[in-house]
Design an enzyme around this catalytic site. Structure first.
Site: not given
Length: 626
Positions: A7, A103, A305
């Protein structure tokens, strides 16, 4: 050749290094049988109204509702994006296989799927799914690649969200701009932003319309301790004075002394919202600032994350925790090891494992935000603040409960009862993690209140003596203005203030927006001049207030209803709801809204914003997709 698509360029370079794609090319890395390329977030977007038919280019009430027979995507009109897409398209059309390294979440899935569709990729696709960017996590992820089809429900949820936002935002924004904005003031309407604005406006009206009322509190000081009458507030001064006269000059007698021991569990690990709340309370950081900072820490491999809505870890993380603790032990800030003394007592024995921390059933795509164990280097002040919060929260969940004693003393003067309470910490337990001088963390109001509760002197039942009574006049106070911390909590629980962590978690299913989108929604309200900041307060502007006032359709500003939509989107993700049904319901709802507004003959209008200094008014732009 296998094409990997990430990404961001920085993420792609980390992946390329691990898998051996070390030769730099224009727009990608190559080597060891791999080509690693990247997007810059969204390269594609849903088509705009005029892309479906030229009739929809001009804003017109007669063209509403605009509902395309089939939704399509297009490349964003940007030279840099078009250049990078040309690279991706060429690589994908020649690829033997693709690995989606976007992601690991709904938005990441949507971004990369749209790019693959636009590039007309035909080869098999695998999915890399990781919760941290450490070398170990990337290697482990590549050893456990999943088939892309396993993430089809995640994509369908993201696609349904995007289409739903288009249907509501495109139609309602044009509808309200043309009907009430005199076709000059753009009135942006969105599925998430409008209910969020309504929260702020409604709270502000409560405050503006609040009429303070006086009340009187009877209290007395006995042995340098403040006792307050248990009867509560007196609504009339005469009533308060009458009680004051009864007790004046008469002895105070202790009637009951009760001491209860209690335990306070460590606070749960951070999800994104609770981290944003603490960063706002402690450091005045905006929700967007916190999200950007924790995202940077994730990309630099220091934390996991961040765009998560769970406060639990899956059981498979437990064996990795000692290694994370070892990393924290070695962290140094300005030559000082802030966590060494906190980690040391946990060493040499297995870490406690409780359901409050480890519960695989409470984890879907990703676990709570924790450190990775990689020792952070060169952090900015802001990054240090956020990392410190995450690190201390992680350490604290392995500490024992805080043990305290609450003492309640009841006293009486001629039939009127008084009460005093005090709290004594017997064993700080997890609170020691936050008592270190190195943390230097300002406390929020609740924590200040707790700290100010002092240990009471020793009282004995039956003792008696003189006291000093007072009758104090006070005024009722309005509810507080929203700040970013309290607004995030209200969005999380669909407008209901819930302080209890576990109850709040149970209500998350009906929140407004996703954890990752809430910061952006608040910023959108600022950009559209619907709200402004006054110190920490969030205050609605006249335009924002008028917009909410003019919307009579509850659907557009209802927190609860928007929360139900969010639940349906999560149910789509979990294959418990049909995406087509969700979109069809929205089509019906927007049709009903259009008909209701068109039937309004009230001639209501929103006041036009003042002209810009140039004297030219900006052309209305389409907006309000959330």
């Amino acid at each position: 050749m296998i094409v990997c698509i990430a990404e961001k360029p920085s993420v792609a370079k980390d992946i390329a290094r691990i898998i051996g794609a070390t030769s730099s090319r224009d727009g990608y890395m190559e080597g060891n049988g791999y080509q690693v390329t990247w997007t810059f977030g969204h390269l594609c977007t849903l088509k705009e109204p005029h892309d479906y038919t030229p009739m929809w280019k001009a804003w017109s009430l007669g063209s509403l509702p605009m509902i395309p027979p089939r939704f399509g995507i297009k490349l964003i009109d940007d030279k840099g994006i078009q250049k990078q897409f040309a690279v991706i398209e060429r690589l994908m059309q020649a690829a033997d296989g693709i690995i989606n390294c976007g992601d690991a979440g709904q938005e990441g899935e949507l971004i990369q799927r749209w790019v693959m569709q636009k590039a007309q990729a035909k080869c098999p696709v695998k999915r890399l799914w990781i919760s941290s960017m450490t070398d170990e996590a990337i290697r482990e992820g590549f050893s456990k690649l999943k088939d892309q089809q396993e993430y089809q429900p995640l994509y369908m949820a993201g696609l349904s969200r995007a289409i739903g936002d288009w249907i509501l935002g495109m139609n309602a924004t044009r509808l309200y701009t043309l009907k009430y904005g005199q076709n000059r003031q753009v009135l942006s309407i969105g599925r998430v932003q409008t209910p969020t604005l309504a929260l702020i406006v409604n709270r502000q009206k409560e405050i503006d319309n609040f009429k303070p009322e006086p009340y009187w509190v009877l209290s007395t000081i006995y042995r340098e301790t403040l006792f307050t009458a248990t009867k509560g507030k007196f609504t009339s001064k005469e009533e308060g004075e009458k009680s004051f006269e009864i007790i004046q000059g008469k002895p105070f007698t202790v009637t009951k002394v009760e001491k209860k021991n209690g335990k306070e569990q460590p606070k749960q690990l951070y999800d994104l919202t609770s981290l944003q709340v603490d960063c706002n309370r402690k450091y005045g950081m905006s929700a967007e600032m916190t999200l950007n900072t924790i995202q940077a820490l994730y990309e630099r491999k220091f934390t996991t994350y961040p765009r998560v809505d769970t406060q639990y870890l899956s059981d498979d993380i437990y064996p990795k925790c000692p290694q994370i603790m070892n990393g924290l032990y070695q962290v140094k800030v300005a030559g000082v090891a802030p966590y060494a003394d906190l980690v040391r007592p946990l060493g040499g024995k297995p870490l406690p494992k409780t359901k409050r921390v480890f519960d695989t059933s409470k984890v879907t795509d990703h676990h709570a935000i924790i450190p990775t164990g990689v020792i952070p280097q060169n952090l900015t002040n802001m990054e240090q603040h956020v990392y410190d919060l995450v690190a201390r929260r992680f350490i604290s969940v392995f500490y024992p409960d805080c043990k305290y004693a609450t003492t309640t003393v009841l006293g009486e003067v001629d039939g009127i009862e008084f009460k005093a309470t005090g709290k004594e910490i017997l064993d700080p337990g997890w609170r020691i993690v936050y008592a270190q001088p190195s943390s230097q963390l300002p406390t929020n109001d609740e924590e200040k209140k707790e700290e100010e509760e002092k240990t009471l002197p020793t009282f004995v039942k039956g003792e008696s003596g003189p006291h000093e009574p007072t009758l104090t006049e006070k005024l009722t106070t309005p509810p507080p203005y929203y700040n970013e911390a309290s607004l995030l909590r209200a969005m999380e629980t669909a407008g209901k203030f819930v302080e209890d962590e576990e109850l709040r978690a149970a209500m998350k299913e009906n929140g407004i927006g996703r954890p990752s989108s809430r910061a952006g929604i608040i910023e959108t309200l600022f950009k559209r001049n619907y709200i402004r900041r006054e110190k920490k307060r969030l205050v609605a502007t006249p335009t924002g207030i008028e917009l909410i006032d003019i919307i009579k359709e509850e659907l557009l500003k209802s927190c609860e209803l928007t929360g139900i939509w969010e639940k349906k989107l999560r149910d789509i993700e979990h294959q418990q709801y049909d995406p087509a049904q969700f979109v069809n319901e929205l089509k019906e709802q927007i049709t009903a809204i259009v008909n209701q507004v068109l039937a309004d003959n009230s001639n209501r209008r929103v006041t036009l914003m003042p002209d810009k200094p140039s004297g030219k008014r900006s052309k209305p732009k389409q907006g309000g997709t959330q």
